[in-house]
Design an enzyme around this catalytic site. Structure first.
Site, PDB file in Angstrom:
ATOM      1  N   GLY A 105       0.818  -1.215   0.000  1.00  0.00           N
ATOM      2  CA  GLY A 105       0.000   0.000   0.000  1.00  0.00           C
ATOM      3  C   GLY A 105       0.852   1.265   0.000  1.00  0.00           C
ATOM      4  N   ASN A 106       2.061   1.150   0.565  1.00  0.00           N
ATOM      5  CA  ASN A 106       2.943   2.310   0.656  1.00  0.00           C
ATOM      6  C   ASN A 106       3.519   2.722  -0.703  1.00  0.00           C
ATOM      7  OD1 ASN A 106       4.442  -0.335   1.339  1.00  0.00           O
ATOM      8  ND2 ASN A 106       5.974   1.051   0.494  1.00  0.00           N
ATOM      9  N   LYS A 131      -8.224  -8.954  11.648  1.00  0.00           N
ATOM     10  CA  LYS A 131      -7.477  -7.948  10.874  1.00  0.00           C
ATOM     11  C   LYS A 131      -8.087  -6.559  11.079  1.00  0.00           C
ATOM     12  CE  LYS A 131      -5.598  -6.513   6.591  1.00  0.00           C
ATOM     13  NZ  LYS A 131      -4.313  -6.022   7.007  1.00  0.00           N
ATOM     14  N   LYS A 191      -2.783  -9.625   0.911  1.00  0.00           N
ATOM     15  CA  LYS A 191      -2.331  -9.499  -0.489  1.00  0.00           C
ATOM     16  C   LYS A 191      -1.056 -10.300  -0.772  1.00  0.00           C
ATOM     17  CE  LYS A 191       1.222  -6.209  -0.767  1.00  0.00           C
ATOM     18  NZ  LYS A 191       1.793  -6.533   0.517  1.00  0.00           N
ATOM     19  N   LYS A 248       4.610 -12.053   4.455  1.00  0.00           N
ATOM     20  CA  LYS A 248       5.505 -12.009   3.287  1.00  0.00           C
ATOM     21  C   LYS A 248       6.407 -13.257   3.283  1.00  0.00           C
ATOM     22  CE  LYS A 248       5.588  -6.959   3.469  1.00  0.00           C
ATOM     23  NZ  LYS A 248       4.248  -6.814   2.920  1.00  0.00           N
TER      24      LYS A 248
HETATM   25  P1  ADP Z   1       2.931  -3.631   2.816  1.00  0.00           P
HETATM   26  O1  ADP Z   1       1.841  -2.635   2.634  1.00  0.00           O
HETATM   27  O2  ADP Z   1       4.062  -3.434   1.886  1.00  0.00           O
HETATM   28  O3  ADP Z   1       2.433  -5.043   2.884  1.00  0.00           O
HETATM   29  P2  ADP Z   1       3.384  -3.844   5.696  1.00  0.00           P
HETATM   30  O4  ADP Z   1       3.245  -2.657   6.581  1.00  0.00           O
HETATM   31  O5  ADP Z   1       2.327  -4.884   5.750  1.00  0.00           O
HETATM   32  O6  ADP Z   1       3.586  -3.268   4.226  1.00  0.00           O
HETATM   33  O7  ADP Z   1       4.791  -4.569   5.950  1.00  0.00           O
HETATM   34  C1  ADP Z   1       5.990  -3.815   5.912  1.00  0.00           C
HETATM   35  C2  ADP Z   1       6.342  -3.332   7.317  1.00  0.00           C
HETATM   36  O8  ADP Z   1       6.743  -4.426   8.127  1.00  0.00           O
HETATM   37  C3  ADP Z   1       7.523  -2.397   7.402  1.00  0.00           C
HETATM   38  O9  ADP Z   1       7.145  -1.071   7.192  1.00  0.00           O
HETATM   39  C4  ADP Z   1       8.054  -2.614   8.825  1.00  0.00           C
HETATM   40  O10 ADP Z   1       7.642  -1.562   9.657  1.00  0.00           O
HETATM   41  C5  ADP Z   1       7.369  -3.882   9.282  1.00  0.00           C
HETATM   42  N1  ADP Z   1       8.241  -4.894   9.841  1.00  0.00           N
HETATM   43  C6  ADP Z   1       7.965  -5.600  10.957  1.00  0.00           C
HETATM   44  N2  ADP Z   1       8.924  -6.488  11.219  1.00  0.00           N
HETATM   45  C7  ADP Z   1       9.833  -6.383  10.250  1.00  0.00           C
HETATM   46  C8  ADP Z   1      11.061  -7.063   9.970  1.00  0.00           C
HETATM   47  N3  ADP Z   1      11.508  -8.052  10.753  1.00  0.00           N
HETATM   48  N4  ADP Z   1      11.761  -6.684   8.885  1.00  0.00           N
HETATM   49  C9  ADP Z   1      11.309  -5.686   8.092  1.00  0.00           C
HETATM   50  N5  ADP Z   1      10.156  -5.009   8.292  1.00  0.00           N
HETATM   51  C10 ADP Z   1       9.412  -5.356   9.360  1.00  0.00           C
HETATM   52 MG    MG Z   2       0.925  -5.690   4.370  1.00  0.00          MG
END
Ligand code: ADP
Ligand code: MG
Length: 321
Positions: A12-13, A130, A209, A271
C-alpha cells in the site's frame, strides 16, 4: 527465448507513504517509482502486478461513516472500488512510463477485477482479527455495528482474514500474460467470495495481499516473486539498535527466524509465509522481499532479502559435483 514470468506485489505504501496525507497527486507521484522500473522490466519479463489497498479502503470506510445520506456499502464492494481506482492509477502511470521509454504501450496492459474464493468453514470466521479503517475512542467503538479490537493506534474494526483458496480469474490472467499484457490484479487481496454451486457471493473479509499473490503465483506458474514494500527487506531484530538486514537466507533459516518471532503477523510474517508457499506449492525459482525503490536491483540480485529455495540450490549444487 521464452520470457520468464515476474509477479510483483506492491505494498500500500507504493501509493501512500507513511506521514503523507494521501492525496491523489501524492499517490500518482509515488507510483512513478515502482512503475518506471516495472515498465523497463516488461521488455524482458512477462509481468503480473498485485497490490495492497489498506490506506485506500480505510479512506472509503471513513468517507461512508461521515455520510448518512446514502446506503452504506459492504466491504466487498469497497474492495472492488479500490481495485478500480488503483488499477486506473497504475495503468495510467504505466502508460506514461512505457511512452517515455519509447515502448508502444497500446493494448499492453489490463487491470482485472479479481474474485478470490474463500472457504466458509475457514477458522478465521470464528475470530475476526485484521484491523481495518478508522481509529475509534473506546466510547465510539461501543457504538459501531461490528466487532472492534484495541490496537496500538486505538480501537479499530476487525474483520476476518481467510485463506485464499483459488483466484477465480487465474485462466484469464495466464492467457493475458501469454499474449504479452502486463496484468494488474488481485488488488487488496482480491474480492473475497464464497462459492455457492455455480455462483458466488461476497463476504465481509480481507484477504492478505501477500498470501493471495503466492496463491496466484502457484496457479499461474510464476518464476520470480518480488514483494515490494517500504523497507529494504526482512530484518532480524527489526526496530532495535542491533537490527540487521537479511541479504540471503534459505527458506529453512527464514522459517526458523519466523518461529523465533522476528516477523510480526500482519506485516513481515505474511511475506515470509507467502514466499514459503511459493517455493513448496509452485516450485518457484526466486523470491525477493525489497523496497519499492529497488525492484530492478532485486530482480538483478543486487538488493533486498533473497530467500533461497534450498531444494533448488541443493539440486544445482549436486549437479555441480
Ligand atoms: P505492505 O503494505 O508493503 O504489505 P506492511 O506494513 O504490511 O507493508 O509490511 C511492511 C512493514 O513491516 C515495514 O514497514 C516494517 O515496519 C514492518 N516490519 C515488521 N517487522 C519487520 C522485519 N523483521 N523486517 C522488516 N520489516 C518489518
Ligand atoms: Mg501488508
Amino acid at each position: 527465448m521464452k520470457k520468464q514470468t515476474l509477479l510483483i506485489a506492491l505494498g500500500g505504501n507504493a501509493l501512500i507513504r507513511k506521514g503523507q496525507e494521501g492525496s491523489v497527486k501524492e499517490q500518482f507521484e509515488n507510483l512513478k517509482i515502482p512503475i518506471r522500473q516495472i515498465a523497463r522490466l516488461s521488455e524482458k519479463y512477462k509481468i503480473i502486478i498485485t497490490h495492497g489497498n489498506g490506506p485506500q479502503v480505510g479512506n472509503l470506510l471513513l468517507q461512508q461513516e461521515c455520510c448518512d445520506a446514502v446506503p452504506k456499502l459492504p466491504l466487498e464492494i469497497l474492495v472492488a472500488q479500490t481495485q478500480g481506482q488503483i488499477g486506473y492509477m497504475i495503468e495510467s502511470t504505466l502508460d506514461s512510463a512505457l511512452m517515455d521509454l519509447g515502448i508502444d504501450s497500446k493494448h499492453h496492459f489490463v487491470s482485472l477485477i479479481t474474485y478470490v474464493v474463500v472457504d466458509e468453514n475457514d477458522p478465521g470466521f470464528q475470530n475476526p482479527s485484521k484491523p481495518i479503517g478508522p481509529v475509534y475512542t473506546k466510547e465510539q467503538a461501543k457504538l459501531v455495528p461490528y466487532p472492534t479490537r484495541k490496537t496500538a493506534k486505538g480501537y479499530r474494526r476487525v474483520v476476518v482474514s481467510p485463506e485464499p483458496v483459488t483466484v477465480v480469474e487465474k485462466n484469464e490472467i495466464r492467457k493475458l500474460i501469454d499474449m504479452g499484457f502486463i496484468v494488474i490484479c488481485c488488488g487488496g487481496g482480491g474480492i473475497p467470495v464464497i462459492r455457492e454451486e455455480r455462483s458466488f457471493h461476497g463476504v465481509d473479509a480481507v484477504i492478505d495481499k501477500d498470501l493471495v499473490s503466492a496463491k496466484l503465483a502457484e496457479e499461474v506458474g510464476v518464476d520470480i516473486f518480488i514483494i515490494a514494500t517500504d523497507v529494504d527487506g526482512a530484518f532480524l531484530n527489526y526496530g532495535k539498535p542491533e537490527q540487521k538486514l537479511l541479504c540471503s537466507v534459505t527458506s529453512e533459516e527464514a522459517a526458523l527466524y519466523s518461529d523465533q518471532g522476528h516477523f510480526p503477523p500482519g506485516s513481515m510474517k505474511p511475506k515470509i509465509e507467502a514466499v514459503m508457499r511459493f517455493f513448496t506449492r509452485n516450485h518457484g525459482k526466486r523470491a525477493v522481499i525489497t523496497s519499492v525503490e529497488a525492484i530492478e536491483d532485486a530482480v538483478a540480485g543486487k538488493a533486498g532479502t533473497e530467500i533461497v529455495n534450498r531444494h533448488i540450490r541443493n539440486t544445482s549444487e549436486s549437479q555441480k559435483k
